[in-house]
Design a protein around this motif. Sequence first.
Motif, mmCIF file in Angstrom:
data_model
loop_
_atom_site.group_PDB
_atom_site.id
_atom_site.type_symbol
_atom_site.label_atom_id
_atom_site.label_comp_id
_atom_site.label_asym_id
_atom_site.label_seq_id
_atom_site.Cartn_x
_atom_site.Cartn_y
_atom_site.Cartn_z
ATOM 1 N N UNK A 55 1.013 -1.368 0.053
ATOM 2 C CA UNK A 55 0.025 0.070 0.134
ATOM 3 C C UNK A 55 0.759 1.277 -0.170
ATOM 4 N N UNK A 56 2.228 1.065 0.453
ATOM 5 C CA UNK A 56 2.839 2.185 0.691
ATOM 6 C C UNK A 56 3.830 2.694 -0.560
ATOM 7 N N UNK A 95 1.091 3.976 -6.607
ATOM 8 C CA UNK A 95 0.384 2.481 -6.581
ATOM 9 C C UNK A 95 -0.034 2.163 -5.319
ATOM 10 N N UNK A 96 -1.424 2.058 -5.294
ATOM 11 C CA UNK A 96 -1.830 1.662 -4.216
ATOM 12 C C UNK A 96 -2.586 0.128 -4.284
ATOM 13 N N UNK A 97 -1.701 -0.778 -3.624
ATOM 14 C CA UNK A 97 -1.916 -2.327 -3.843
ATOM 15 C C UNK A 97 -2.431 -2.862 -2.438
ATOM 16 N N UNK A 98 -3.490 -3.339 -2.347
ATOM 17 C CA UNK A 98 -4.115 -4.070 -1.243
ATOM 18 C C UNK A 98 -3.812 -5.697 -1.732
ATOM 19 N N UNK A 99 -3.047 -6.311 -0.737
ATOM 20 C CA UNK A 99 -2.763 -7.635 -1.042
ATOM 21 C C UNK A 99 -4.219 -8.513 -0.760
ATOM 22 N N UNK A 100 -4.045 -9.622 -1.193
ATOM 23 C CA UNK A 100 -5.311 -10.560 -0.878
ATOM 24 C C UNK A 100 -5.045 -10.787 0.663
ATOM 25 N N UNK A 101 -6.111 -10.914 1.258
ATOM 26 C CA UNK A 101 -6.177 -11.316 2.730
ATOM 27 C C UNK A 101 -6.099 -10.264 3.835
ATOM 28 N N UNK A 102 -5.034 -9.308 3.505
ATOM 29 C CA UNK A 102 -4.930 -8.341 4.491
ATOM 30 C C UNK A 102 -4.509 -7.283 4.072
ATOM 31 N N UNK A 125 -7.402 19.915 -6.921
ATOM 32 C CA UNK A 125 -6.806 18.918 -7.462
ATOM 33 C C UNK A 125 -7.433 17.729 -7.786
ATOM 34 N N UNK A 126 -7.139 17.002 -8.805
ATOM 35 C CA UNK A 126 -7.830 15.831 -9.159
ATOM 36 C C UNK A 126 -7.276 14.584 -9.433
ATOM 37 N N UNK A 127 -7.690 13.505 -9.150
ATOM 38 C CA UNK A 127 -7.146 12.030 -9.044
ATOM 39 C C UNK A 127 -7.779 11.189 -10.348
ATOM 40 N N UNK A 128 -6.783 10.697 -11.194
ATOM 41 C CA UNK A 128 -7.356 9.328 -11.876
ATOM 42 C C UNK A 128 -7.020 8.210 -11.268
ATOM 43 N N UNK A 129 -8.056 7.560 -10.937
ATOM 44 C CA UNK A 129 -7.702 6.131 -10.194
ATOM 45 C C UNK A 129 -7.837 4.895 -11.307
#
Length: 273
Positions: A55-56, A95-102, A125-129
């Motif tokens: 996530x970091x 890059x915001x990556x949530x791993x499976x499970x936790x 400000x605007x974000x493209x996700x």
Amino acid sequence: MSTHTTRGLSPAQVETYRTDGYVVGDGLFQPDTFVALKDHFERKLAALPEGERPEDMDVPHFTDPELFRWLLDPDVLDVVEGVVGPDIALFTSHFFCKPAGDGKSVPWHTDGYFWRDMIEPAGQAMTIWLAIDPSTLENGCMKVIPGSHTSGDGDYRQVSDDNSVFDEELDQNQVDAGRAVPVQLRPNQYSIHSGALVHSSEVNRSALRRCGFTMRYISTRTRFNHDGIGHKHQIFLARGKDHAGNTYADPDRAHPELVESRGPGQNFVGAQR
């Protein structure tokens, strides 16, 4: 995987963004360009140092200039131009990556709250996700409260939950969670949202990873405050010309000194943990 369909936003999409604070689009990149980005991300994820959370993966473009291939892609900037106009600066990426499970949660917040010392007005400000993986209710997709971008700043309180990426959140009395809308996306679909929009996402307890690439932009009429934050940060001229006397960094080289200046406990742009 969604296919590439259009360049930029339609007038109806721009109107939805103005009204609701967010809108969803299909096929941000040409299919081969998206696949190249996903492959690039997978290599970066595999190279994460031991103990570092996925996530970091904030401001990866500071040390990886190849990412400007996607951050400055004309198809991306055409989308941005529909919201901020023809003179555009890249503010940051993640890059915001949530791993499976936790995979960790993101509490209710507005992005602008964490950027208030960096840009003014931060909510513009605007974000493209961009969805790298499918983003669903099951694996912790983003949830938004339509129209909340017009409500102004709220009060924040401390969060002590170890599953949260932030240690601050909007006071729950100021969040009408019953109006929340999930933003579910297929790979290469995207949403854009205002820096003033209230949003969150839940933990990922599923067997499915959830990764998104956030690309954040401002108008070059917005003044970036180099002296108002506790670490170094730089913006990059993406399209058009400057109107605010800003200084822009060189996208053709790495800037490891910017990451080093952040130090421990500053995992996200403008957010202290």
